[in-house]
Design an enzyme around this catalytic site. Structure first.
Site, PDB file in Angstrom:
ATOM      1  N   ASN A   1      -9.972  -0.202   0.033  1.00 15.24           N
ATOM      2  CA  ASN A   1      -8.511  -0.116   0.015  1.00 15.24           C
ATOM      3  C   ASN A   1      -7.986  -0.540  -1.360  1.00 15.24           C
ATOM      4  O   ASN A   1      -8.026  -1.714  -1.697  1.00 15.24           O
ATOM      5  CB  ASN A   1      -7.942  -1.011   1.121  1.00 15.24           C
TER       6      ASN A   1
ATOM      7  N   CYS B   1       0.811  -1.228   0.000  1.00 13.70           N
ATOM      8  CA  CYS B   1       0.000   0.000   0.000  1.00 13.70           C
ATOM      9  C   CYS B   1       0.843   1.276   0.000  1.00 13.70           C
ATOM     10  O   CYS B   1       0.333   2.359  -0.277  1.00 13.70           O
ATOM     11  CB  CYS B   1      -0.949   0.007   1.190  1.00 13.70           C
TER      12      CYS B   1
ATOM     13  N   HIS C   1      -3.358   7.338   2.817  1.00 14.20           N
ATOM     14  CA  HIS C   1      -3.729   6.057   2.209  1.00 14.20           C
ATOM     15  C   HIS C   1      -5.118   5.699   2.717  1.00 14.20           C
ATOM     16  O   HIS C   1      -5.402   5.798   3.905  1.00 14.20           O
ATOM     17  CB  HIS C   1      -2.715   4.988   2.601  1.00 14.20           C
TER      18      HIS C   1
HETATM   19  N1  ACO Z   1     -18.577  -8.839   8.763  1.00  9.67           N
HETATM   20  C1  ACO Z   1     -19.083  -9.159   9.964  1.00  9.67           C
HETATM   21  N2  ACO Z   1     -18.313  -9.580  10.979  1.00  9.67           N
HETATM   22  C2  ACO Z   1     -16.988  -9.669  10.756  1.00  9.67           C
HETATM   23  C3  ACO Z   1     -16.415  -9.349   9.512  1.00  9.67           C
HETATM   24  C4  ACO Z   1     -17.278  -8.928   8.491  1.00  9.67           C
HETATM   25  N3  ACO Z   1     -16.826  -8.583   7.275  1.00  9.67           N
HETATM   26  N4  ACO Z   1     -15.080  -9.524   9.596  1.00  9.67           N
HETATM   27  C5  ACO Z   1     -14.825  -9.926  10.842  1.00  9.67           C
HETATM   28  N5  ACO Z   1     -15.963 -10.033  11.540  1.00  9.67           N
HETATM   29  C6  ACO Z   1     -16.162 -10.437  12.922  1.00  9.67           C
HETATM   30  C7  ACO Z   1     -15.005 -11.261  13.441  1.00  9.67           C
HETATM   31  O1  ACO Z   1     -15.140 -12.599  13.056  1.00  9.67           O
HETATM   32  C8  ACO Z   1     -15.149 -11.055  14.939  1.00  9.67           C
HETATM   33  O2  ACO Z   1     -16.176 -11.911  15.401  1.00  9.67           O
HETATM   34  P1  ACO Z   1     -16.008 -12.692  16.777  1.00  9.67           P
HETATM   35  O3  ACO Z   1     -15.904 -11.625  17.816  1.00  9.67           O
HETATM   36  O4  ACO Z   1     -17.272 -13.480  16.848  1.00  9.67           O
HETATM   37  O5  ACO Z   1     -14.773 -13.495  16.633  1.00  9.67           O
HETATM   38  C9  ACO Z   1     -15.694  -9.623  15.055  1.00  9.67           C
HETATM   39  O6  ACO Z   1     -16.191  -9.292  13.757  1.00  9.67           O
HETATM   40  C10 ACO Z   1     -14.662  -8.598  15.441  1.00  9.67           C
HETATM   41  O7  ACO Z   1     -13.512  -8.813  14.672  1.00  9.67           O
HETATM   42  P2  ACO Z   1     -12.265  -7.904  14.837  1.00  9.67           P
HETATM   43  O8  ACO Z   1     -11.203  -8.386  13.898  1.00  9.67           O
HETATM   44  O9  ACO Z   1     -11.909  -7.747  16.259  1.00  9.67           O
HETATM   45  O10 ACO Z   1     -12.842  -6.517  14.313  1.00  9.67           O
HETATM   46  P3  ACO Z   1     -12.141  -5.121  14.305  1.00  9.67           P
HETATM   47  O11 ACO Z   1     -12.941  -4.140  15.029  1.00  9.67           O
HETATM   48  O12 ACO Z   1     -10.692  -5.216  14.628  1.00  9.67           O
HETATM   49  O13 ACO Z   1     -12.215  -4.728  12.766  1.00  9.67           O
HETATM   50  C11 ACO Z   1     -10.868  -4.726  10.804  1.00  9.67           C
HETATM   51  C12 ACO Z   1     -11.617  -5.566  11.808  1.00  9.67           C
HETATM   52  C13 ACO Z   1     -11.818  -3.811  10.113  1.00  9.67           C
HETATM   53  C14 ACO Z   1     -10.207  -5.649   9.777  1.00  9.67           C
HETATM   54  C15 ACO Z   1      -9.798  -3.904  11.550  1.00  9.67           C
HETATM   55  O14 ACO Z   1      -9.018  -4.741  12.368  1.00  9.67           O
HETATM   56  C16 ACO Z   1      -8.898  -3.166  10.624  1.00  9.67           C
HETATM   57  O15 ACO Z   1      -9.305  -2.245   9.954  1.00  9.67           O
HETATM   58  N6  ACO Z   1      -7.606  -3.520  10.563  1.00  9.67           N
HETATM   59  C17 ACO Z   1      -6.706  -2.887   9.647  1.00  9.67           C
HETATM   60  C18 ACO Z   1      -6.710  -3.668   8.426  1.00  9.67           C
HETATM   61  C19 ACO Z   1      -6.332  -2.904   7.216  1.00  9.67           C
HETATM   62  O16 ACO Z   1      -6.575  -1.727   7.075  1.00  9.67           O
HETATM   63  N7  ACO Z   1      -5.747  -3.641   6.322  1.00  9.67           N
HETATM   64  C20 ACO Z   1      -5.452  -3.111   5.063  1.00  9.67           C
HETATM   65  C21 ACO Z   1      -4.068  -3.280   4.682  1.00  9.67           C
HETATM   66  S1  ACO Z   1      -2.963  -2.389   5.675  1.00  9.67           S
HETATM   67  C22 ACO Z   1      -3.243  -0.859   5.314  1.00  9.67           C
HETATM   68  O17 ACO Z   1      -3.522  -0.570   4.179  1.00  9.67           O
HETATM   69  C23 ACO Z   1      -3.180   0.074   6.413  1.00  9.67           C
END
Ligand code: ACO
Length: 322
Positions: free
Chosen positions: A279, A113, A249
């Site tokens: 993204n 990214c 980003h």
């Molecule tokens: N829909 C519904 N529920 C979901 C989904 C979905 N798409 N995805 C995950 N869940 C569930 C999980 O299974 C979990 O359930 P559980 O509690 O029963 O196990 C629950 O939601 C919470 O999951 P978390 O991973 O704790 O959710 P979080 O609040 O951390 O959000 C997310 C997840 C959005 C991926 C976040 O961690 C994030 O944004 N991380 C950064 C990732 C990113 O930006 N990556 C891109 C590349 S790096 C960059 O460009 C910066």
């Protein structure tokens, strides 16, 4: 003092749109979950016959038109991408050929990214040292080809797109400072675990997909981006209040909000496009820049901080006057 200065910008999004409601039909998710956790509302998906060079070419054409240059003037092409058409020839040469120009160096930079910020930083050095007089810098990705559409943790986050800029020398600022960084100790937190020299036979089989430790990525991204954004300002003796725009980003609204908060910037001073395309990896910053310039918010002479973070981890900032 010679600066490199952005003369024109362009962007391209494939026509096919997939909304959060469309995703509800594919995986166990909801529009509400995706919007509140990420800010994403829709993403664009490249057509089956569209490769990264095709969408990068469209963005490049726009940037050339908006810069008012002759394409023959381009003497350097640098493309940030992690999703190239081929192992070789590189995407830069493919776009060079589509543009019908010949002879100038053309290559790709692979930094996930952060690809565009890395590519821009390379082109900036060419311009400042007299090695190039007119650079085409592109960020282009078809991230959705790496997605496991059965994995709700990752498939809701990504989309395809391309952005481009034309960079030329100027006695007026211009890019003021580029700062890049990386730490490979985080390599396992965000990866597509196959390539030509490892697990090659698994590529494109559906056996593997993009893997991400979401919470860890979130935590390190927020901390690192906040630090490098502040460091960029301090290193250039710039007060937070002087900043006109943050062009981040576009990975996740909550990560962007956290960086804006570290900079004491109201969200109105942030160019936000993540809702419209998710993204798009290295394409996201040049696309957001183009949106801000084209809708008249970003004006000549204003102070802009771009920041990126991605797999590796890699990161980078570019501080510039538009
Ligand atoms: N829909 C519904 N529920 C979901 C989904 C979905 N798409 N995805 C995950 N869940 C569930 C999980 O299974 C979990 O359930 P559980 O509690 O029963 O196990 C629950 O939601 C919470 O999951 P978390 O991973 O704790 O959710 P979080 O609040 O951390 O959000 C997310 C997840 C959005 C991926 C976040 O961690 C994030 O944004 N991380 C950064 C990732 C990113 O930006 N990556 C891109 C590349 S790096 C960059 O460009 C910066």
């Amino acid at each position: 003092m010679i600066y490199s200065r952005i003369e024109g910008t362009g962007r391209y999004l494939p026509s096919k749109v997939m909304t959060n409601f469309d995703l509800e039909k594919i995986v166990d998710t909801s529009d509400e979950w995706i919007r509140t956790r990420t800010g994403v509302e829709r993403r664009h998906i490249a057509a089956d016959d569209q490769a990264t060079s095709d969408i990068g070419f469209e963005a490049a054409k726009e940037a050339i038109k908006n810069a008012g240059i002759d394409k023959e003037d381009i003497d350097l092409i640098v493309v940030g991408t992690t999703t190239p058409d081929y192992v070789f020839p590189n995407v830069g040469t493919l776009i060079q050929d589509r543009l019908g120009i010949h002879g100038c160096p053309a290559f790709s930079v692979e930094a996930a990214c952060s690809g565009f910020v890395y590519a821009l930083s390379v082109a900036d050095k060419f311009i400042k040292t007299g090695g190039a007089k007119c650079a085409l810098v592109i960020g282009a990705e078809v991230m959705t080809r790496l997605i496991d559409w059965g994995d709700r943790n990752t498939c809701v986050l990504f989309g395809d797109g391309a952005g481009a800029v034309i960079l030329k020398p100027s006695s007026e600022a211009g890019i003021l400072d580029c700062n890049l960084g990386a730490d490979g100790k985080y390599k396992d937190l965000l990866l597509y675990p196959a390539g030509p020299s490892k697990n090659f036979h698994k590529m494109g089989t559906g056996e593997i997909g993009l893997e991400m430790s979401g919470n860890d990525v979130f935590r390190v991204a927020v901390k690192t981006l906040g630090n490098v954004a502040e460091e960029a300002l301090i290193a250039n003796n710039i007060d937070k209040q002087e900043l006109d725009w943050l062009v981040p980003h576009q990975a996740n609204l909550r990560i962007i909000q956290a960086t804006a908060k570290r900079l004491d910037l109201p969200i109105e001073k942030v160019i936000l496009t993540v809702q419209d395309h998710g993204n798009t990896s290295s394409a996201s910053i040049p696309m957001a820049l183009d949106v801000g310039i084209r809708d008249g918010r970003i004006q000549r002479g204003q102070l802009i901080l771009m920041e990126a973070f991605g797999g590796g981890f890699t990161w980078g900032t570019v501080l510039m006057r538009y």
